[in-house]
Write a protein that holds these residues in place. Structure first.
Motif, PDB file in Angstrom:
ATOM      1  N   GLU A  39       0.811  -1.215   0.000  1.00  0.00           N
ATOM      2  CA  GLU A  39       0.000   0.000   0.000  1.00  0.00           C
ATOM      3  C   GLU A  39       0.847   1.268   0.000  1.00  0.00           C
ATOM      4  OE1 GLU A  39      -2.508  -0.544   3.364  1.00  0.00           O
ATOM      5  OE2 GLU A  39      -0.992   0.021   4.838  1.00  0.00           O
ATOM      6  N   ARG A  40       2.140   1.151   0.254  1.00  0.00           N
ATOM      7  CA  ARG A  40       3.004   2.328   0.214  1.00  0.00           C
ATOM      8  C   ARG A  40       3.300   2.780  -1.213  1.00  0.00           C
ATOM      9  NH1 ARG A  40       8.213   1.299   3.490  1.00  0.00           N
ATOM     10  NH2 ARG A  40       8.588   3.456   2.840  1.00  0.00           N
ATOM     11  N   PHE A  41       3.010   1.931  -2.209  1.00  0.00           N
ATOM     12  CA  PHE A  41       3.280   2.354  -3.582  1.00  0.00           C
ATOM     13  C   PHE A  41       2.186   1.971  -4.574  1.00  0.00           C
ATOM     14  CE2 PHE A  41       5.003  -1.947  -3.382  1.00  0.00           C
ATOM     15  CZ  PHE A  41       4.640  -2.500  -4.607  1.00  0.00           C
ATOM     16  N   TRP A  42       1.174   1.238  -4.132  1.00  0.00           N
ATOM     17  CA  TRP A  42       0.179   0.787  -5.111  1.00  0.00           C
ATOM     18  C   TRP A  42      -0.612   1.967  -5.688  1.00  0.00           C
ATOM     19  CZ3 TRP A  42      -0.358  -2.670  -8.433  1.00  0.00           C
ATOM     20  CH2 TRP A  42      -1.586  -2.906  -9.054  1.00  0.00           C
ATOM     21  N   GLY A  43      -0.956   2.940  -4.886  1.00  0.00           N
ATOM     22  CA  GLY A  43      -1.654   4.100  -5.417  1.00  0.00           C
ATOM     23  C   GLY A  43      -0.669   5.195  -5.816  1.00  0.00           C
ATOM     24  N   PRO A  44      -1.041   6.080  -6.745  1.00  0.00           N
ATOM     25  CA  PRO A  44      -0.193   7.228  -7.058  1.00  0.00           C
ATOM     26  C   PRO A  44       0.028   8.077  -5.802  1.00  0.00           C
ATOM     27  CG  PRO A  44      -1.968   6.992  -8.667  1.00  0.00           C
ATOM     28  CD  PRO A  44      -2.273   6.050  -7.542  1.00  0.00           C
ATOM     29  N   PRO A  45       1.061   8.936  -5.781  1.00  0.00           N
ATOM     30  CA  PRO A  45       1.375   9.693  -4.573  1.00  0.00           C
ATOM     31  C   PRO A  45       0.199  10.470  -3.996  1.00  0.00           C
ATOM     32  CG  PRO A  45       3.152   9.898  -6.164  1.00  0.00           C
ATOM     33  CD  PRO A  45       2.048   9.166  -6.856  1.00  0.00           C
ATOM     34  N   TRP A  47      -2.930   9.628  -4.331  1.00  0.00           N
ATOM     35  CA  TRP A  47      -4.040   8.702  -4.070  1.00  0.00           C
ATOM     36  C   TRP A  47      -3.501   7.451  -3.365  1.00  0.00           C
ATOM     37  CZ3 TRP A  47      -9.351   8.885  -5.340  1.00  0.00           C
ATOM     38  CH2 TRP A  47      -9.764  10.049  -6.002  1.00  0.00           C
ATOM     39  N   PRO A  48      -2.945   7.566  -2.152  1.00  0.00           N
ATOM     40  CA  PRO A  48      -2.367   6.399  -1.477  1.00  0.00           C
ATOM     41  C   PRO A  48      -3.416   5.331  -1.186  1.00  0.00           C
ATOM     42  CG  PRO A  48      -2.577   8.246   0.040  1.00  0.00           C
ATOM     43  CD  PRO A  48      -2.873   8.788  -1.320  1.00  0.00           C
ATOM     44  N   ALA A  49      -2.953   4.091  -1.214  1.00  0.00           N
ATOM     45  CA  ALA A  49      -3.848   2.950  -1.026  1.00  0.00           C
ATOM     46  C   ALA A  49      -3.821   2.463   0.417  1.00  0.00           C
ATOM     47  CB  ALA A  49      -3.448   1.811  -1.957  1.00  0.00           C
ATOM     48  N   THR A  50      -4.931   1.904   0.851  1.00  0.00           N
ATOM     49  CA  THR A  50      -5.038   1.210   2.126  1.00  0.00           C
ATOM     50  C   THR A  50      -5.738  -0.119   1.875  1.00  0.00           C
ATOM     51  OG1 THR A  50      -5.204   3.283   3.374  1.00  0.00           O
ATOM     52  CG2 THR A  50      -5.939   1.273   4.477  1.00  0.00           C
ATOM     53  N   PHE A  51      -5.058  -1.226   2.168  1.00  0.00           N
ATOM     54  CA  PHE A  51      -5.671  -2.543   2.008  1.00  0.00           C
ATOM     55  C   PHE A  51      -6.451  -2.877   3.273  1.00  0.00           C
ATOM     56  CE2 PHE A  51      -2.843  -2.739  -1.528  1.00  0.00           C
ATOM     57  CZ  PHE A  51      -3.431  -3.636  -2.410  1.00  0.00           C
ATOM     58  N   ALA A  62      -8.406  -9.564  -1.924  1.00  0.00           N
ATOM     59  CA  ALA A  62      -7.897  -8.411  -1.187  1.00  0.00           C
ATOM     60  C   ALA A  62      -8.731  -7.209  -1.594  1.00  0.00           C
ATOM     61  CB  ALA A  62      -6.427  -8.173  -1.508  1.00  0.00           C
ATOM     62  N   HIS A  63      -9.134  -6.405  -0.613  1.00  0.00           N
ATOM     63  CA  HIS A  63      -9.900  -5.195  -0.887  1.00  0.00           C
ATOM     64  C   HIS A  63      -9.088  -3.982  -0.445  1.00  0.00           C
ATOM     65  CE1 HIS A  63     -13.202  -8.175  -0.903  1.00  0.00           C
ATOM     66  NE2 HIS A  63     -13.747  -7.358  -1.770  1.00  0.00           N
ATOM     67  N   TYR A  64      -9.095  -2.957  -1.275  1.00  0.00           N
ATOM     68  CA  TYR A  64      -8.326  -1.752  -0.960  1.00  0.00           C
ATOM     69  C   TYR A  64      -9.118  -0.507  -1.327  1.00  0.00           C
ATOM     70  CZ  TYR A  64      -7.175  -1.649  -5.979  1.00  0.00           C
ATOM     71  OH  TYR A  64      -7.259  -1.622  -7.347  1.00  0.00           O
ATOM     72  N   LYS A  73     -12.783   8.981  -2.717  1.00  0.00           N
ATOM     73  CA  LYS A  73     -12.469   7.566  -2.496  1.00  0.00           C
ATOM     74  C   LYS A  73     -12.650   6.775  -3.791  1.00  0.00           C
ATOM     75  CE  LYS A  73     -11.868   7.294   2.102  1.00  0.00           C
ATOM     76  NZ  LYS A  73     -10.688   6.677   2.774  1.00  0.00           N
ATOM     77  N   SER A  74     -11.727   5.854  -4.005  1.00  0.00           N
ATOM     78  CA  SER A  74     -11.845   4.874  -5.080  1.00  0.00           C
ATOM     79  C   SER A  74     -11.575   3.512  -4.462  1.00  0.00           C
ATOM     80  CB  SER A  74     -10.841   5.160  -6.197  1.00  0.00           C
ATOM     81  OG  SER A  74     -10.899   4.156  -7.201  1.00  0.00           O
ATOM     82  N   HIS A  75     -12.442   2.549  -4.723  1.00  0.00           N
ATOM     83  CA  HIS A  75     -12.342   1.244  -4.083  1.00  0.00           C
ATOM     84  C   HIS A  75     -12.081   0.170  -5.139  1.00  0.00           C
ATOM     85  CE1 HIS A  75     -14.089   3.086  -0.466  1.00  0.00           C
ATOM     86  NE2 HIS A  75     -14.955   3.666  -1.292  1.00  0.00           N
ATOM     87  N   GLY A  76     -11.294  -0.831  -4.757  1.00  0.00           N
ATOM     88  CA  GLY A  76     -10.992  -1.903  -5.687  1.00  0.00           C
ATOM     89  C   GLY A  76     -10.737  -3.219  -4.981  1.00  0.00           C
ATOM     90  N   TYR A  77     -10.544  -4.266  -5.786  1.00  0.00           N
ATOM     91  CA  TYR A  77     -10.262  -5.584  -5.222  1.00  0.00           C
ATOM     92  C   TYR A  77      -9.301  -6.338  -6.132  1.00  0.00           C
ATOM     93  CZ  TYR A  77     -13.236  -7.828  -8.758  1.00  0.00           C
ATOM     94  OH  TYR A  77     -13.754  -8.279  -9.936  1.00  0.00           O
ATOM     95  N   TRP A  78      -8.588  -7.280  -5.530  1.00  0.00           N
ATOM     96  CA  TRP A  78      -7.847  -8.303  -6.254  1.00  0.00           C
ATOM     97  C   TRP A  78      -8.450  -9.652  -5.894  1.00  0.00           C
ATOM     98  CZ3 TRP A  78      -1.840  -7.439  -5.534  1.00  0.00           C
ATOM     99  CH2 TRP A  78      -1.449  -6.299  -6.264  1.00  0.00           C
TER     100      TRP A  78
END
Length: 329
Positions: A39-45, A47-51, A62-64, A73-78
């Motif tokens: 999560e320290r690099f998955w989102g652009p600077p 738009w940081p990500a939180t899993f 995985a949901h982030y 907010k933008s939500h996604g999953y793997w």
């Protein structure tokens, strides 16, 4: 920057990202299989990500969430389709609503990650496969190419020990593009204290002064989204210069990790500059990252040309020596 190429293929409906890393394959696998590192690099600077959940097994999900500078907010999953540690894994990547339900209007896509040893480092090839040309064009229109470059530019700080990465390097300024600048500085002190030093007026007045010979004459902080803030400085004694200051609005606060403010020079109509402060702690040291977003290149160059980075370095040195050293941990 690790990314060496991003290629789209409208015939085969793919986007392929190639990147080179100065780290062994096992280390790269670690950062892609640990949500706290990912999560320290998955989102652009900006738009940081939180899993929020992580089930790292075939069939697991995985949901982030990614949070924009104004609280968007933008939500996604793997969904993990295959895992072959440490060489490759595949996921179904898609958008969701705030409850984790897959989006019916935004596309999902398969992402294949392949890691190969390359000399003393590792090459990663990430191929995204789309269901249709419409889906490929939709994601490109959302800014995925530039967003990927900016996101991957953060990974070097994750792959290396934080002190090895930043200690002794002072205040570093990186031009990400015409309107975005990233400033980083390692501060010797825990994040909680560094956060207090950025948000408590009595502490701010002790260090946020720039070069010697200046004093802070106003310090009104905004501690919640929607609050106004105002800071002013003036020369002391024989120091040359004219008083100046900034004012603006706090857009987002996620204590003690992140604060975003929109500011402008006092007494002017702008331009507005967005300052996105992020704090990350590792082993008692805190990496301070400020992402600045300017309206245009000319404003960027004019502000950087004022000697801003030198003033920030003087302030950070004062923060360590005069403020953090005297605070209880």
């Amino acid at each position: 920057m690790p990314v060496t190429d991003i290629a789209t293929d409208t015939e085969n409906l793919t986007m392929t990202v190639t990147a080179e890393f100065d780290a062994p394959i096992e280390r790269l696998w670690e950062v892609y299989s640990d949500p706290r590192q990912l999560e320290r690099f998955w989102g652009p600077p900006s738009w940081p990500a939180t899993f929020r959940s992580w089930h790292h097994s075939v069939g697991g999900r995985a949901h982030y969430s990614m949070t924009g500078p104004r609280g968007e907010k933008s939500h996604g999953y793997w969904e993990f389709l295959s895992i072959e540690q440490p060489y490759r894994f595949s996921v179904l990547d898609g958008f969701t609503d705030e409850h984790g339900e897959p989006s019916s209007t935004l596309p999902s896509m398969r992402m294949d990650f392949v890691f190969e040893s390359s000399g003393e480092g590792t090459r990663m090839v990430n191929t995204t496969v789309f269901d249709s040309l419409v889906a490929l064009e939709q994601v490109i229109a959302m800014g995925v190419i530039e967003g990927t470059r900016q996101a991957m530019s953060q990974i070097d700080a994750v792959l290396r020990d934080l002190r090895e990465y930043a200690q002794g390097k002072g205040t570093r300024v990186e031009l990400l593009d015409d309107t975005h600048v990233r400033i980083t500085r390692l501060v010797e002190g825990p994040r909680e204290l560094v956060w207090r030093a950025h948000t408590e007026p009595d502490l701010i007045r002790q260090w946020m002064l720039g070069p010697d010979g200046w004093e802070m004459t106003e310090c009104e902080v905004g501690l919640a989204a929607g609050d106004r803030y105002r800071t002013s400085w003036a020369p002391v004694g024989d120091t040359e210069g004219e008083p100046f200051g900034f004012e603006g609005e706090t857009l987002l606060v996620d204590a003690p990790r992140r604060a975003v403010q929109l500011e402008r020079m006092q007494g002017t109509d702008g331009p507005d500059v967005l300052n996105d402060l992020n704090l990350y702690e590792e082993d008692g040291a805190t990496l301070v990252t400020v992402l600045m977003e300017f309206p245009d290149r000319e404003t960027r160059d004019a502000i950087l040309g004022t000697g801003m980075a030198d003033g920030m370095e003087a302030s950070y040195q004062r923060l360590e020596s005069a403020v953090l050293a005297g605070q209880p941990s």
